[in-house]
Design a protein around this motif. Structure first.
Motif, PDB file in Angstrom:
ATOM      1  N   GLY A   1      32.223  58.340  15.051  1.00 14.65           N
ATOM      2  CA  GLY A   1      31.332  58.668  14.105  1.00 14.65           C
ATOM      3  C   GLY A   1      30.847  57.818  13.643  1.00 14.65           C
ATOM      4  N   GLY A   2      29.980  58.204  12.250  1.00  9.69           N
ATOM      5  CA  GLY A   2      29.470  57.088  11.769  1.00  9.69           C
ATOM      6  C   GLY A   2      30.293  55.983  11.084  1.00  9.69           C
ATOM      7  N   VAL A   3      29.792  56.365   9.781  1.00  7.21           N
ATOM      8  CA  VAL A   3      29.932  55.651   8.834  1.00  7.21           C
ATOM      9  C   VAL A   3      31.801  55.752   8.613  1.00  7.21           C
ATOM     10  CG1 VAL A   3      29.750  56.993   6.191  1.00  7.21           C
ATOM     11  CG2 VAL A   3      29.727  54.508   6.344  1.00  7.21           C
ATOM     12  N   ALA A   4      32.842  56.781   8.029  1.00  8.25           N
ATOM     13  CA  ALA A   4      33.552  57.003   8.107  1.00  8.25           C
ATOM     14  C   ALA A   4      34.399  56.678   9.593  1.00  8.25           C
ATOM     15  CB  ALA A   4      33.758  58.692   7.608  1.00  8.25           C
ATOM     16  N   ALA A   5      34.284  56.672  10.585  1.00  8.83           N
ATOM     17  CA  ALA A   5      34.455  56.303  11.621  1.00  8.83           C
ATOM     18  C   ALA A   5      35.914  57.401  12.171  1.00  8.83           C
ATOM     19  CB  ALA A   5      35.042  54.502  11.400  1.00  8.83           C
ATOM     20  N   GLY A   6      35.357  58.531  11.849  1.00  9.53           N
ATOM     21  CA  GLY A   6      36.493  59.345  12.520  1.00  9.53           C
ATOM     22  C   GLY A   6      37.447  59.559  11.733  1.00  9.53           C
ATOM     23  N   ALA A   7      37.545  58.962  10.767  1.00 10.77           N
ATOM     24  CA  ALA A   7      38.383  59.342   9.739  1.00 10.77           C
ATOM     25  C   ALA A   7      39.099  60.475   9.381  1.00 10.77           C
ATOM     26  CB  ALA A   7      38.681  58.315   8.421  1.00 10.77           C
ATOM     27  N   ARG A   8      37.804  61.846   8.743  1.00 17.07           N
ATOM     28  CA  ARG A   8      37.816  62.747   8.092  1.00 17.07           C
ATOM     29  C   ARG A   8      38.722  63.721   9.506  1.00 17.07           C
ATOM     30  NH1 ARG A   8      32.772  61.422   4.739  1.00 17.07           N
ATOM     31  NH2 ARG A   8      31.652  61.447   7.379  1.00 17.07           N
ATOM     32  N   ALA A   9      38.252  63.634  11.031  1.00 12.31           N
ATOM     33  CA  ALA A   9      38.401  64.087  11.755  1.00 12.31           C
ATOM     34  C   ALA A   9      39.504  64.083  12.331  1.00 12.31           C
ATOM     35  CB  ALA A   9      38.083  64.030  13.467  1.00 12.31           C
ATOM     36  N   VAL A  10      40.655  62.421  11.553  1.00 12.70           N
ATOM     37  CA  VAL A  10      42.345  62.479  11.685  1.00 12.70           C
ATOM     38  C   VAL A  10      42.858  63.548  10.917  1.00 12.70           C
ATOM     39  CG1 VAL A  10      43.377  60.733  12.022  1.00 12.70           C
ATOM     40  CG2 VAL A  10      41.351  60.929  13.365  1.00 12.70           C
ATOM     41  N   GLN A  11      41.656  63.292  10.059  1.00 13.77           N
ATOM     42  CA  GLN A  11      42.646  63.794   8.395  1.00 13.77           C
ATOM     43  C   GLN A  11      43.073  65.288   8.708  1.00 13.77           C
ATOM     44  OE1 GLN A  11      44.560  61.626   6.199  1.00 13.77           O
ATOM     45  NE2 GLN A  11      45.001  63.552   5.595  1.00 13.77           N
ATOM     46  N   ALA A  12      41.628  66.079   9.139  1.00 16.57           N
ATOM     47  CA  ALA A  12      41.969  67.235   9.312  1.00 16.57           C
ATOM     48  C   ALA A  12      42.448  67.484  10.133  1.00 16.57           C
ATOM     49  CB  ALA A  12      40.596  67.904   9.411  1.00 16.57           C
ATOM     50  N   LEU A  13      42.915  66.885  11.604  1.00 17.55           N
ATOM     51  CA  LEU A  13      43.811  67.430  12.342  1.00 17.55           C
ATOM     52  C   LEU A  13      45.385  66.836  12.135  1.00 17.55           C
ATOM     53  CD1 LEU A  13      42.001  65.165  15.667  1.00 17.55           C
ATOM     54  CD2 LEU A  13      43.004  67.915  15.485  1.00 17.55           C
ATOM     55  N   LEU A  14      45.515  66.532  11.238  1.00 17.56           N
ATOM     56  CA  LEU A  14      47.088  66.160  10.917  1.00 17.56           C
ATOM     57  C   LEU A  14      48.174  67.352  10.496  1.00 17.56           C
ATOM     58  CD1 LEU A  14      46.883  62.649   8.578  1.00 17.56           C
ATOM     59  CD2 LEU A  14      47.919  63.323  11.030  1.00 17.56           C
ATOM     60  N   PRO A  15      47.669  67.660   9.639  1.00 16.92           N
ATOM     61  CA  PRO A  15      48.132  69.821   9.479  1.00 16.92           C
ATOM     62  C   PRO A  15      48.327  70.471  10.497  1.00 16.92           C
ATOM     63  CG  PRO A  15      45.902  69.865   7.910  1.00 16.92           C
ATOM     64  CD  PRO A  15      46.267  68.198   9.210  1.00 16.92           C
ATOM     65  N   VAL A  16      46.984  70.444  11.519  1.00 11.10           N
ATOM     66  CA  VAL A  16      46.994  71.241  12.342  1.00 11.10           C
ATOM     67  C   VAL A  16      48.109  70.916  13.111  1.00 11.10           C
ATOM     68  CG1 VAL A  16      46.013  72.089  14.697  1.00 11.10           C
ATOM     69  CG2 VAL A  16      44.551  71.841  12.348  1.00 11.10           C
ATOM     70  N   VAL A  17      48.567  69.919  14.157  1.00 10.17           N
ATOM     71  CA  VAL A  17      49.483  68.894  14.507  1.00 10.17           C
ATOM     72  C   VAL A  17      50.479  69.457  14.493  1.00 10.17           C
ATOM     73  CG1 VAL A  17      47.769  67.523  16.276  1.00 10.17           C
ATOM     74  CG2 VAL A  17      49.169  66.902  13.749  1.00 10.17           C
ATOM     75  N   ALA A  18      51.023  69.107  13.197  1.00 12.59           N
ATOM     76  CA  ALA A  18      52.028  69.535  12.495  1.00 12.59           C
ATOM     77  C   ALA A  18      52.699  70.817  12.650  1.00 12.59           C
ATOM     78  CB  ALA A  18      51.727  69.224  11.190  1.00 12.59           C
ATOM     79  N   ALA A  19      51.623  71.596  11.724  1.00 10.02           N
ATOM     80  CA  ALA A  19      51.452  73.092  11.691  1.00 10.02           C
ATOM     81  C   ALA A  19      52.362  73.815  13.371  1.00 10.02           C
ATOM     82  CB  ALA A  19      50.753  74.061  12.186  1.00 10.02           C
ATOM     83  N   LEU A  20      52.337  72.583  14.485  1.00  8.92           N
ATOM     84  CA  LEU A  20      52.073  72.813  15.860  1.00  8.92           C
ATOM     85  C   LEU A  20      53.869  72.373  16.333  1.00  8.92           C
ATOM     86  CD1 LEU A  20      48.618  72.412  17.766  1.00  8.92           C
ATOM     87  CD2 LEU A  20      50.067  74.322  17.924  1.00  8.92           C
ATOM     88  N   GLY A  21      54.524  71.219  15.229  1.00  4.40           N
ATOM     89  CA  GLY A  21      55.336  70.749  15.643  1.00  4.40           C
ATOM     90  C   GLY A  21      54.847  69.187  16.880  1.00  4.40           C
ATOM     91  N   MET A  22      54.138  68.880  16.197  1.00  2.10           N
ATOM     92  CA  MET A  22      53.409  67.570  16.775  1.00  2.10           C
ATOM     93  C   MET A  22      54.326  66.089  15.426  1.00  2.10           C
ATOM     94  SD  MET A  22      50.217  68.425  19.248  1.00  2.10           S
ATOM     95  CE  MET A  22      50.438  67.187  20.038  1.00  2.10           C
ATOM     96  N   VAL A  23      54.492  65.110  16.873  1.00  4.51           N
ATOM     97  CA  VAL A  23      54.952  64.072  15.761  1.00  4.51           C
ATOM     98  C   VAL A  23      53.387  63.140  15.716  1.00  4.51           C
ATOM     99  CG1 VAL A  23      56.229  61.922  14.691  1.00  4.51           C
ATOM    100  CG2 VAL A  23      57.471  64.654  16.042  1.00  4.51           C
ATOM    101  N   PRO A  24      52.651  63.403  14.547  1.00  2.89           N
ATOM    102  CA  PRO A  24      51.396  62.074  14.430  1.00  2.89           C
ATOM    103  C   PRO A  24      51.586  60.565  14.115  1.00  2.89           C
ATOM    104  CG  PRO A  24      51.140  63.651  12.445  1.00  2.89           C
ATOM    105  CD  PRO A  24      52.849  64.619  13.126  1.00  2.89           C
ATOM    106  N   LEU A  25      50.851  60.012  14.869  1.00  3.07           N
ATOM    107  CA  LEU A  25      51.625  58.743  14.356  1.00  3.07           C
ATOM    108  C   LEU A  25      51.180  58.313  13.081  1.00  3.07           C
ATOM    109  CD1 LEU A  25      52.941  55.574  16.450  1.00  3.07           C
ATOM    110  CD2 LEU A  25      50.463  55.483  17.217  1.00  3.07           C
ATOM    111  N   ASN A  26      51.436  57.360  12.601  1.00  2.00           N
ATOM    112  CA  ASN A  26      50.721  56.988  11.379  1.00  2.00           C
ATOM    113  C   ASN A  26      50.381  55.482  11.311  1.00  2.00           C
ATOM    114  OD1 ASN A  26      50.389  55.618   9.092  1.00  2.00           O
ATOM    115  ND2 ASN A  26      52.623  55.468   8.443  1.00  2.00           N
ATOM    116  N   GLY A  27      48.907  55.494  11.880  1.00  2.00           N
ATOM    117  CA  GLY A  27      47.638  54.834  12.079  1.00  2.00           C
ATOM    118  C   GLY A  27      46.801  55.199  12.918  1.00  2.00           C
TER     119      GLY A  27
END
Length: 185
Positions: free
Chosen positions: A108-134
């Protein structure tokens, strides 16, 4: 690749990351473009947890997702979050995602997509996925795309991507035997 809009930067970023993954050789990789998958806004009459799909496009999407042991989502940041096509693609399925590791390449821009990734974390957790730390984060992506549409990574970014793939491979191997064969819940 999550972005589906005309004029998107996603193909350049996804092509670059895919080339890093191919050189990594820890995975057999497939680049999946949600624009080509072409899922309509969720149109299944039954909840995805049942796995009883009415439409061919959903069955094809299910097979694509089921075939993978791990995922790397290349996602844009739109309005401090991720894009609708990515959410739609996730919501189409349930058990296909469960117990599988996921890494992220945000841009993205200044935030480099970090807010998109942060918003995805609870979604993938709810689906039972295991997000990588990093994750891989790409700031000011527009400036990194050449006139011919190729992504030119900043110094150190390729090493970051390789490190993420190394960690994703370790997690994939560790989870392979622990993954449930049937959905939980």
């Amino acid at each position: 690749m999550g972005s589906t809009r005309p004029g998107r930067r996603g193909p350049a970023v996804a092509d670059w990351f895919h080339s890093v993954a191919l050189r990594h050789a820890g995975f057999a990789t497939e680049l999946v473009d949600l624009a080509e998958v072409g899922l309509p806004l969720l149109d299944e009459p039954r909840p995805p947890q049942r796995g009883d799909y009415a439409h061919d496009h959903t069955r094809r999407w299910s097979e694509t997702v089921r075939a993978a042991d791990a995922y790397a989502f290349v996602v844009p940041e739109y309005n401090h979050s991720y894009n609708a096509a990515t959410k739609n693609a996730l919501d189409y399925l349930a058990r296909e995602w469960h117990g599988k590791p996921v890494a992220f390449v945000g841009y993205g821009g200044v935030a480099a997509g970090a807010r998109a990734v942060q918003a995805l974390l609870p979604v993938v957790a709810a689906l039972g996925m295991v997000p990588l730390n990093g994750s891989v984060h790409i700031p000011f992506v527009r400036q990194a795309i050449t006139d011919v549409g190729r992504f030119e990574p900043a110094p150190g970014l390729e090493e970051n991507a390789t490190g993420v793939l190394d960690a994703l491979l370790r997690l994939t191997v560790a989870l392979a035997t622990a993954r449930p064969t049937a959905p939980i819940g």
